[in-house]
Design a protein around this motif. Structure first.
Motif, PDB file in Angstrom:
ATOM      1  N   VAL A   1       0.823  -1.213   0.000  1.00 17.98           N
ATOM      2  CA  VAL A   1       0.000   0.000   0.000  1.00 17.98           C
ATOM      3  C   VAL A   1       0.855   1.260   0.000  1.00 17.98           C
ATOM      4  N   VAL A   7     -21.723   0.210   2.572  1.00 13.73           N
ATOM      5  CA  VAL A   7     -20.966   1.362   2.086  1.00 13.73           C
ATOM      6  C   VAL A   7     -20.423   0.968   0.715  1.00 13.73           C
ATOM      7  N   GLY A   8     -20.785   1.728  -0.305  1.00 15.95           N
ATOM      8  CA  GLY A   8     -20.350   1.392  -1.663  1.00 15.95           C
ATOM      9  C   GLY A   8     -18.848   1.509  -1.807  1.00 15.95           C
ATOM     10  N   ASN A   9     -18.163   0.390  -1.772  1.00 21.43           N
ATOM     11  CA  ASN A   9     -16.710   0.340  -1.924  1.00 21.43           C
ATOM     12  C   ASN A   9     -16.389   0.558  -3.397  1.00 21.43           C
ATOM     13  N   GLY A  10     -15.521   1.532  -3.672  1.00 20.54           N
ATOM     14  CA  GLY A  10     -15.157   1.816  -5.055  1.00 20.54           C
ATOM     15  C   GLY A  10     -14.324   0.720  -5.691  1.00 20.54           C
ATOM     16  N   TYR A  11     -13.903  -0.259  -4.917  1.00 18.75           N
ATOM     17  CA  TYR A  11     -13.061  -1.325  -5.471  1.00 18.75           C
ATOM     18  C   TYR A  11     -13.702  -2.691  -5.301  1.00 18.75           C
ATOM     19  N   PHE A  66     -18.651   8.321   6.128  1.00 21.70           N
ATOM     20  CA  PHE A  66     -18.996   7.498   4.966  1.00 21.70           C
ATOM     21  C   PHE A  66     -17.928   7.604   3.892  1.00 21.70           C
ATOM     22  N   LEU A 124      -7.038   4.220 -11.199  1.00 25.91           N
ATOM     23  CA  LEU A 124      -8.359   4.226 -10.568  1.00 25.91           C
ATOM     24  C   LEU A 124      -8.257   4.475  -9.077  1.00 25.91           C
ATOM     25  N   VAL A 125      -7.078   4.762  -8.580  1.00 24.04           N
ATOM     26  CA  VAL A 125      -6.963   5.268  -7.210  1.00 24.04           C
ATOM     27  C   VAL A 125      -6.640   6.746  -7.315  1.00 24.04           C
ATOM     28  N   ARG A 168      -0.639  -2.658  -4.586  1.00 26.39           N
ATOM     29  CA  ARG A 168      -2.096  -2.723  -4.468  1.00 26.39           C
ATOM     30  C   ARG A 168      -2.798  -1.553  -5.145  1.00 26.39           C
ATOM     31  N   SER A 169      -2.121  -0.829  -6.033  1.00 23.32           N
ATOM     32  CA  SER A 169      -2.811   0.225  -6.772  1.00 23.32           C
ATOM     33  C   SER A 169      -3.848  -0.390  -7.704  1.00 23.32           C
ATOM     34  N   ILE A 170      -4.769   0.435  -8.159  1.00 27.64           N
ATOM     35  CA  ILE A 170      -5.765  -0.044  -9.109  1.00 27.64           C
ATOM     36  C   ILE A 170      -5.617   0.757 -10.380  1.00 27.64           C
ATOM     37  N   GLU A 203     -11.120   2.009  -1.390  1.00 26.31           N
ATOM     38  CA  GLU A 203     -10.679   2.120  -2.781  1.00 26.31           C
ATOM     39  C   GLU A 203      -9.181   2.404  -2.843  1.00 26.31           C
ATOM     40  N   MET A 253     -18.324  -3.498   3.544  1.00 28.66           N
ATOM     41  CA  MET A 253     -18.419  -2.561   4.666  1.00 28.66           C
ATOM     42  C   MET A 253     -19.880  -2.323   5.013  1.00 28.66           C
ATOM     43  N   PRO A 283     -12.754  -6.507  -7.230  1.00 30.56           N
ATOM     44  CA  PRO A 283     -11.851  -7.071  -8.239  1.00 30.56           C
ATOM     45  C   PRO A 283     -12.567  -7.221  -9.585  1.00 30.56           C
ATOM     46  N   ARG A 292     -22.481  -8.171  -7.743  1.00 29.97           N
ATOM     47  CA  ARG A 292     -22.132  -9.147  -6.707  1.00 29.97           C
ATOM     48  C   ARG A 292     -23.314  -9.385  -5.759  1.00 29.97           C
TER      49      ARG A 292
END
Lengths: 350, 350
Positions: free
Chosen positions: A11, A316-320, B298, A118-119, A153-155, B306, B314, A322, A183
């Motif tokens: 990270v 919580v909408g995780n932006g990541y 949030f 994307l990060v 771990r970058s995206i 991300e 989460m 896979p 998902r």
């Protein structure tokens, strides 16, 4: 080797110069030197896309003086080793070409790949070498030369050759939403209960992709909620939802009434505050609410559900997720409705 | 019948006087008249527990003048039909005795039950009849006479006869946390993968109950994270966790290091801001973070995951899970460690 630390971290902790021990996003200053640690990738920068809030702040501060804006961006990147606006706390993303891949990089990139990060730029080591000479300081789009560093771990997403970069970026910007929606819907389908899915803000970028993802993942019925008749017409014509309904998402009673029979999965994609109660009220007992809006209030969601005695799972909408970038690009390529809406949106912006 | 509406609603919309159409919590004024709609329950009030933030504001405003504080509480309840502090936006809870049960009430209450409300006073219709004559205005504990109305979807707990009301209330106040922790752990167990569970703030009220719930639900290993050696000693002595570790939850690297091998489920129970990154970093890929702290941001959670490319689910800690009050009270009665910690906490407060 970077100077900040002697042990590498996926990270990027080894790139943190000050204060020591925090994550790169929280750091005041990163080490942006070009030498790679084994799991890193160096990118030749082509363009920065500054976050809208960040550019707006710089523009206001300097009364639109492009030279002054450029000077401050150079100062920030020079001082911090990243384009992290200290006032807004935001960054943006960048486009570039892979220049070198460390032997232990897990990102699967090849030298020459054209990529978008994307990060956030707030955690991406960056050095500029052209003094931003090709930028007039008058737009969030910053032509730039220099290099950026990607961590283990970058995206990152490889930009396809056959699509306009602008279109790809518009999709990649929100690609977490369809992936997480897919998902969650699949989990319902696997349990033998294909869900009804309501997407609040179904006509927007993340909303239209989420509707397409829900249908493709086996949703029994999809509902797109939009605030205005013109948007309803666009979404209806795109054919992305089984039903399109009109409601102000900030009015819980109206929203729940518009959705009708409560949804099993409600996806919140509108960036206005105050949609928590309505989303909860529009969701069936035992259902799931996915909050993608950055305007979501944690306490309003938590106390709202309690106040309604609503047994709903709130994510919580995780932006990541896979594979999120590939999934969203595939929706763009294979879903006529998605392609049509994104095309119309880009056309309207020009 | 209440005058505000002609059709009843399980969430109490028919009691909203102004503005029309909002949920009771968002309303300026509720109809608190004693006549019941078919699914309602009337409670004879015994005591209000004002929310700490609300009482603090009133106390400061009136420089501790008890008579003035009492007068303002009476004015608020008289004007709004609920004890909803307009400055802090908060309420509290109440204790009372069931006086009448509507024929269609789903709450399972019997006249004479001594109960505590588990939804906020900010959405509970309330009329006072004693001018709060027994209250000196000098404490959050308000002896009171009058009535309150419970809706079809209100949440309420019957107070056991054999425990001090104070002890029951301390447990009921946080009962959503152990119930949701238990549900999440059970989902892992059902999939054949009993999880490692880390509870950040494991020594507190919600934290200690969550540790007990995790173990009872089949967690493979439980870790309690606390900020200070004295608390570590108490938690170790209570025997609620397989491991007790020290870390400042706001320091992501230190927190992750203290937890060690990332946890499958991380439960955040500390009410300080800035714990999102550490909780995410301390959680395994594919794992789950449950945020119970009202100090959770949030956007920090969403952008933090991300930024770390963390594929974690989460959850917003919903204060309501069916059966949550009974479950928490059962933990108090049957788990020596929980009983010991809560007993010590109450003793310290006196």
């Amino acid at each position: 080797m970077g100077a900040a630390s002697t042990t590498p971290s996926p990270v990027g902790l080894h790139r943190v110069v000050a204060p020591v021990g925090v994550l790169p996003q929280a750091a005041d200053r990163l080490d942006a030197s070009p030498e790679l640690w084994p799991d890193e990738v160096r990118v030749s920068v082509e363009r920065l896309n500054l976050d809208a809030a960040s550019y707006r702040q710089l523009h206001a501060k300097h009364h639109g003086d492009g030279d002054a804006i450029r000077a401050e961006v150079l100062e920030i990147v020079g001082n911090r080793g990243k384009m992290h606006n200290p006032v807004t706390g935001s960054g943006g993303m960048l486009i570039g070409t892979v220049a070198e891949v460390g032997p232990a990089s897990p990102l699967g990139l090849t030298v020459g790949d054209r990529i978008a990060t994307l990060v956030s730029l707030t955690l991406t080591p960056l050095q500029l070498t052209d003094a931003l000479a090709s930028w007039d300081g008058r737009s969030e789009q910053v032509p730039a030369a220099g290099h950026a560093i990607l961590f283990g771990r970058s995206i990152v997403a490889v930009l396809p050759d056959d699509l306009p970069a602008e279109l790809s970026l518009a999709v990649l910007d929100v690609c977490g939403a369809p992936a997480l929606t897919a998902r969650v819907v699949r989990q319902y389908v696997e349990r033998g209960t294909p869900p009804t899915v309501a997407v609040i803000g179904g006509g927007g970028k993340s909303g239209s992709l989420s509707l397409a993802a829900a249908r493709r993942s086996g949703a029994k019925h999809t509902i797109g909620v939009v605030p205005a008749p013109a948007e309803a017409e666009l979404l209806t014509r795109a054919g992305l939802a089984d039903a399109v309904v009109l409601a102000d998402a900030r009015d819980p009673v109206a929203l729940a009434a518009a959705v009708g029979t409560p949804a099993d999965v409600t996806v919140v994609c509108v960036d206005v505050p105050g949609c928590e109660g309505g989303a909860i009220l529009a969701t069936a007992n035992g259902g799931t609410v996915i909050f993608f809006s950055m305007a979501t209030s944690f306490s309003a969601a938590a106390l709202g559900a309690e106040g309604l005695a609503a047994d709903v799972t709130m994510l919580v909408g995780n932006g990541y997720v896979p594979g999120h970038a590939e999934y969203a690009m595939d929706l763009l390529r294979t879903d006529q409705g998605v392609a049509g809406l994104f095309g119309a949106r880009l056309a309207a912006e020009h």
